[in-house]
Scaffold this motif. Structure first.
Motif: not given
Length: 606
Positions: A374, A402, A404, A411-414, A417
């Motif tokens: 975040k 997270r 990866w 960004a946002g491709s983990s 979570n």
């Protein structure tokens, strides 16, 4: 009297004195009525401007006693505990006095009336609306501000506030001393089942990696005795520890001031502190995988340093604050760091949620910053999988850990979570197979996922442990034992102290994460400070701990006895003005509150 009668024989003087008397009586009744004395000696009538005026002096005035102003003080109430409430009521009765008779009360009313006017009305409303002053002598809790109980340390025992949830497990209904997780041997939940899927990763894990893990766990070897120590080695509290990859006796440490220390604990007295590498907290340190004497360090000053340990020369690899201090909103600090040896890059994250890549060969930043958490939150931990280098673990203040895939890092491709209830201090893959995950959160929980190929929606186990504190302390982090073939032993310092023979000590806990059982708690009566930074040796049965500004090396008791016969001068005190009797005593130049007051009296010998 004859002389006074002669003086007031004048008619005009007698009239003047009577008017002055009336004015004094109305404005200030407390003044002595000298005019009444003169009027008593004069005639009852006077002739003024040709008219005969008769003055009748009331008998109440001539007979009235001097009137004094009654000061209206508020009533003072004293509150005490229940054991002394009876005595306070007795004192109130004594202050009130015995009841008065009717005649005495009537006389007081007559004295308080002047021509039908009460003294209270004459004096005004000065004595009205006076609220009583309450002086409370009851014991008040410092946590909830309510009376009847206390919270905090009572001697060497910590007492919890009964009005708040348990400090250990964060659930209401009981205190920390009566918490079931404090006395139980196991604190696990029902393990999550594996997903019934036939994916290739699960097949590879069961066929290639699972057979390498022994079915029977070997006996744990716990380093439970201090072998050597350097007292007040750093000028500020220790923030990170790292063992040398090839030299088994070399320990590196970073502190809050930005210093990096190199200590050969086999020779004890050979130690070096580099004070010009960073200007702020050293949060992480890693060795160059191709050069054993090159150290990378990430600091809160926004730089990554590359230090040659043979020459002591340090260079800046990356600086996120090239223009210096421009305010707290733009100042970037580096926290999590790790090195991916397969790809030859340094991964480092800052306090705004971004990840940076640095090429080891060119010592320069590559690519653009990637938002991995975040925006505006700290990324406090990074860890690369030892078996699958493409997998990266990150954790931060946004309450998430997270996973990866570095082949498509954006960004946002983990991949996963992992949600937590509070800040995640650390998250690590298991050292041998890389299939387990161990996280440390500020909600006093250690969370374990038994397999990254199984159900990742919820952890396999949650272990309750006391580590919910990081003010003036380096955050607690649970770390794996890299030598344990079963990948089930972890070490972490404890925040809540225990009463050991009248001394409040903070042990270092060894926990079996497969069952949640406390395997061992190691402590020394002379170490009364908290030990949040702990590191297990990758090859030897050695534990290094950083407690306040000091470093301690722990070994198993049998090995320590052998060393004791050979050398008895294994404790080095760096400060010259302090005594050697007590390790937990704070020096005058230390402004960190990462300690507790020491009660030990004897000097440690190893």
């Amino acid at each position: 009297q004859t002389l006074i009668s002669t003086l007031i024989s004048s008619t005009a003087l007698r009239a003047y004195l009577y008017f002055i008397h009336s004015a004094f009586l109305l404005t200030s009744p407390t003044l002595p009525s000298l005019c009444s004395f003169f009027l008593l000696c004069s005639l009852p009538s006077i002739e003024l401007f040709g008219f005969s005026v008769l003055f009748r002096v009331p008998c109440e005035i001539t007979k009235m006693a001097p009137i004094t102003r009654r000061m209206a003080f508020p009533k003072v109430l004293i509150e005490r505990d229940t054991d002394s409430e009876q005595s306070s009521s007795e004192e109130d009765e004594e202050e009130e006095g015995p009841p008065q008779s009717e005649s005495e009360s009537e006389e007081e009313e007559m004295e308080g009336n002047i021509n039908g006017t009460k003294v209270d009305e004459v004096l005004g409303s000065n004595n009205k609306g006076k609220a009583p002053i309450t002086i409370s002598l009851k014991k008040v809790c410092k946590v909830c501000k309510k009376a009847g109980h206390e919270a905090g340390f009572k001697g060497a025992t910590y007492i919890d506030c009964p009005m708040k949830p348990c400090f250990l497990c964060k659930t209401p209904g009981h205190t920390t001393m009566a918490c079931p997780h404090r006395v139980a041997t196991e604190h696990g939940v029902v393990p999550a089942p594996h997903r019934k899927t036939l994916n290739p990763l699960q097949f590879v894990f069961e066929r290639q990696l699972r057979p390498r893990i022994p079915a029977l766990k070997p006996a744990y070897v716990i380093p439970d005795q201090v072998n050597c120590a350097v007292i007040r080695y750093h000028s500020r509290r220790v923030t990170s520890l790292e063992f040398h990859p090839t030299n088994n006796n070399l320990l590196l440490s970073g502190d809050k001031k930005g210093q990096v220390g190199v200590w050969d604990f086999a020779k004890v007295h050979e130690k070096t502190v580099y004070g010009n590498i960073h200007s702020c907290i050293v949060n992480n340190m890693r060795f160059n995988p191709t050069n054993d004497f090159t150290l990378y360090a990430a600091s809160s000053d926004g730089t990554i340093s590359c230090t040659d340990l043979e020459t002591g020369i340090s260079t800046s690899v990356m600086n996120l604050n090239p223009n210096g201090w421009q305010g707290s909103r733009s100042w970037r600090m580096l926290y999590g760091m790790d090195i991916n040896s397969e790809k030859g890059v340094i991964l480092v994250a800052d306090n705004f949620g971004f990840l940076y890549l640095v090429d080891i060969r060119s010592n320069s930043k590559t690519g653009h910053a990637i938002l991995v958490h975040k925006k505006g939150s700290k990324v406090v931990g990074l860890h690369c999988n030892s078996v699958q280098p493409e997998l990266l673990m990150s954790c931060g203040n946004d309450h998430f850990a997270r996973i990866w895939d570095m082949r498509r890092l954006q960004a946002g491709s983990s991949l996963y979570n992992l949600a937590h209830k509070r800040v995640v201090n650390s998250a690590y893959f298991s050292p041998l197979s890389g299939t387990k995950i161990l996280t440390t959160s500020q909600d006093n929980r250690l969370r374990i996922w038994d397999s990254i190929f199984g159900n990742m929606e919820s952890p396999s186990r949650e272990i309750v442990h006391s580590h919910d504190f990081n003010r003036h302390l380096t955050p607690f982090r649970a770390e794996w034992d890299p030598k344990d073939p079963s990948e089930s032993l972890a070490v972490i310092g404890r925040y809540i102290s225990e009463n050991y023979n009248g001394t409040a000590l903070h042990p270092i806990d060894f926990i079996d994460i497969s069952t949640g059982q406390l395997v061992a708690e190691v402590m020394d009566p002379n170490i009364t400070t908290i030990s949040p930074v702990n590191k297990l040796h990758p090859r030897d049965d050695v534990l290094a701990s950083g407690s306040s500004r000091s470093l301690f090396i722990w070994r198993p008791k049998e090995m320590s006895e052998v060393v004791e016969q050979r050398d008895k001068t294994m404790i080095v005190v760096c400060a010259k003005t302090e005594k050697k009797q007590n390790y937990g005593k704070r020096s005058d130049d230390d402004s960190d509150n990462d300690f507790t007051k020491s009660k030990g009296t004897s000097r440690l010998s190893s």
